[in-house]
Design an enzyme around this catalytic site. Sequence first.
Site, PDB file in Angstrom:
ATOM      1  N   GLU A  78      28.592  44.532 -18.432  1.00  0.00           N
ATOM      2  CA  GLU A  78      27.439  45.403 -18.211  1.00  0.00           C
ATOM      3  C   GLU A  78      27.643  46.387 -17.065  1.00  0.00           C
ATOM      4  O   GLU A  78      27.236  47.537 -17.171  1.00  0.00           O
ATOM      5  CB  GLU A  78      26.157  44.589 -17.944  1.00  0.00           C
ATOM      6  CG  GLU A  78      25.013  45.529 -17.623  1.00  0.00           C
ATOM      7  CD  GLU A  78      23.634  44.927 -17.634  1.00  0.00           C
ATOM      8  OE1 GLU A  78      23.494  43.707 -17.590  1.00  0.00           O
ATOM      9  OE2 GLU A  78      22.686  45.736 -17.683  1.00  0.00           O
ATOM     10  N   ASP A  94      27.878  39.566 -19.314  1.00  0.00           N
ATOM     11  CA  ASP A  94      26.760  39.958 -18.453  1.00  0.00           C
ATOM     12  C   ASP A  94      26.856  39.085 -17.206  1.00  0.00           C
ATOM     13  O   ASP A  94      26.614  37.874 -17.263  1.00  0.00           O
ATOM     14  CB  ASP A  94      25.429  39.744 -19.175  1.00  0.00           C
ATOM     15  CG  ASP A  94      24.294  40.498 -18.491  1.00  0.00           C
ATOM     16  OD1 ASP A  94      24.453  40.830 -17.307  1.00  0.00           O
ATOM     17  OD2 ASP A  94      23.270  40.736 -19.145  1.00  0.00           O
ATOM     18  N   ILE A  96      25.040  38.919 -14.485  1.00  0.00           N
ATOM     19  CA  ILE A  96      23.720  38.304 -14.257  1.00  0.00           C
ATOM     20  C   ILE A  96      22.801  38.821 -15.362  1.00  0.00           C
ATOM     21  O   ILE A  96      22.457  40.004 -15.390  1.00  0.00           O
ATOM     22  CB  ILE A  96      23.091  38.680 -12.892  1.00  0.00           C
ATOM     23  CG1 ILE A  96      24.008  38.322 -11.725  1.00  0.00           C
ATOM     24  CG2 ILE A  96      21.732  37.988 -12.749  1.00  0.00           C
ATOM     25  CD1 ILE A  96      23.424  38.672 -10.337  1.00  0.00           C
ATOM     26  N   ASP A  97      22.448  37.955 -16.280  1.00  0.00           N
ATOM     27  CA  ASP A  97      21.398  38.333 -17.222  1.00  0.00           C
ATOM     28  C   ASP A  97      20.089  37.888 -16.582  1.00  0.00           C
ATOM     29  O   ASP A  97      19.909  36.706 -16.276  1.00  0.00           O
ATOM     30  CB  ASP A  97      21.599  37.655 -18.586  1.00  0.00           C
ATOM     31  CG  ASP A  97      20.528  38.109 -19.544  1.00  0.00           C
ATOM     32  OD1 ASP A  97      20.323  39.331 -19.677  1.00  0.00           O
ATOM     33  OD2 ASP A  97      19.866  37.243 -20.138  1.00  0.00           O
ATOM     34  N   THR A  99      18.715  40.369 -14.129  1.00  0.00           N
ATOM     35  CA  THR A  99      18.947  41.014 -12.825  1.00  0.00           C
ATOM     36  C   THR A  99      17.641  41.312 -12.082  1.00  0.00           C
ATOM     37  O   THR A  99      17.575  41.147 -10.860  1.00  0.00           O
ATOM     38  CB  THR A  99      19.742  42.320 -13.038  1.00  0.00           C
ATOM     39  OG1 THR A  99      21.011  41.981 -13.570  1.00  0.00           O
ATOM     40  CG2 THR A  99      19.944  43.067 -11.741  1.00  0.00           C
ATOM     41  N   ASP A 221      23.821  41.038 -23.511  1.00  0.00           N
ATOM     42  CA  ASP A 221      22.633  40.182 -23.367  1.00  0.00           C
ATOM     43  C   ASP A 221      22.675  39.018 -24.362  1.00  0.00           C
ATOM     44  O   ASP A 221      22.157  37.938 -24.089  1.00  0.00           O
ATOM     45  CB  ASP A 221      21.348  40.969 -23.672  1.00  0.00           C
ATOM     46  CG  ASP A 221      21.144  42.176 -22.780  1.00  0.00           C
ATOM     47  OD1 ASP A 221      21.359  42.047 -21.568  1.00  0.00           O
ATOM     48  OD2 ASP A 221      20.759  43.247 -23.302  1.00  0.00           O
TER      49      ASP A 221
HETATM   50  C1  IPD Z   1      17.733  42.215 -19.484  1.00  0.00           C
HETATM   51  C2  IPD Z   1      17.124  40.847 -19.745  1.00  0.00           C
HETATM   52  C3  IPD Z   1      15.759  40.977 -20.348  1.00  0.00           C
HETATM   53  C4  IPD Z   1      15.771  41.819 -21.611  1.00  0.00           C
HETATM   54  C5  IPD Z   1      16.400  43.186 -21.341  1.00  0.00           C
HETATM   55  C6  IPD Z   1      17.797  43.014 -20.747  1.00  0.00           C
HETATM   56  P1  IPD Z   1      19.477  42.329 -17.430  1.00  0.00           P
HETATM   57  O1  IPD Z   1      19.068  42.087 -18.997  1.00  0.00           O
HETATM   58  O2  IPD Z   1      17.935  40.103 -20.619  1.00  0.00           O
HETATM   59  O3  IPD Z   1      15.222  39.711 -20.685  1.00  0.00           O
HETATM   60  O4  IPD Z   1      14.453  41.984 -22.052  1.00  0.00           O
HETATM   61  O5  IPD Z   1      16.501  43.880 -22.590  1.00  0.00           O
HETATM   62  O6  IPD Z   1      18.332  44.292 -20.475  1.00  0.00           O
HETATM   63  O7  IPD Z   1      19.365  43.766 -17.154  1.00  0.00           O
HETATM   64  O8  IPD Z   1      18.563  41.516 -16.635  1.00  0.00           O
HETATM   65  O9  IPD Z   1      20.890  41.857 -17.394  1.00  0.00           O
HETATM   66 CA    CA Z   2      21.287  41.401 -19.610  1.00  0.00          CA
HETATM   67 CA    CA Z   3      22.769  42.107 -16.243  1.00  0.00          CA
END
Ligand code: IPD
Ligand code: CA
Ligand code: CA
Length: 276
Positions: A78, A94, A96-97, A99, A221
């Site tokens: 990402e 990813d 950190i999913d 973030t 994700d």
């Molecule tokens: C997000 C999270 C969130 C989802 C967003 C993603 P990130 O990823 O997974 O739950 O609704 O579409 O972009 O930016 O926190 O790695």
């Molecule tokens: Ca994510």
């Molecule tokens: Ca992320």
Amino acid sequence: MNHETADAVEQEVLNRAETLALDLARQAGVLIRDRLYDDREILHKGRVDIVTDADQAAELVIAGGITAAFPDHRLIAEEGARGNESSPYGWVIDPIDGTTNYAHRLPQFAVSIALEFHGDPVLGVVYDPMRDEMFQARIGRGAFVNDRPIRVSETADLISSLLASGFSYNIEERPISYALWIDINNKAQGLRRAGAAALDICYVAAGRLDGYFEKPVNAWDIGAGAIIVLEAGGRLSALDGAPFGLYDRTICATNDTIHDELVAAIRTTLDSNSVT
Ligand code: IPD
Ligand code: CA
Ligand code: CA
């Protein structure tokens, strides 16, 4: 994903990849957990889309480890790391999913590492360092949390289902998500927005949720979650029921039983809002 995919993947590659992904997910998870309460740098990628120094440090660990072990493989992460362009194997990361949760110190986030073969996820690892939960799956071998087998729920209908979804960082892309939020919430037992898609899908795999849907989403994700939910007995498609594609930016992941009913409900909303 089918038996031909499973047969074509080299098991020796998957053996090494699995050990490495588990090790790197844990390393990166410990790194981000240890930094959770430190001062941090937050950079804006968009008006509400952010990245922290911890995302970048975790990505360096993961992408560095994979590139050293598999220099020929494709890789997409990402925060910008990229690998070779011409291998049947591709890593999707990813660091950190969740973030936004992380930046606010809300403990709902995870490290997500997937390996795909010609675009089909074949290996997935999602590590939640706050709960010390390691979700993992490999094609044909089942899905696990902390080495314990997991299975999707047996919930039979939408009105008895607990679901999750999410919203794009791009506000212009949100109207359809808002329409779905209202309609699906009224047809299910409950709908949650916890802020970490990778964990949402793993929770479907573990039977803690009955379904998850979102559009748009990125491959990083959902890549690891996709193979984890399939190996736990779940079903995947695009939001509108079309076949799932890792890079298509749309997903509906369920316990299988409620899939048709959920997709039909989603399609009703899409049709009445004239979107696909
Ligand atoms: C997000 C999270 C969130 C989802 C967003 C993603 P990130 O990823 O997974 O739950 O609704 O579409 O972009 O930016 O926190 O790695
Ligand atoms: Ca994510
Ligand atoms: Ca992320």
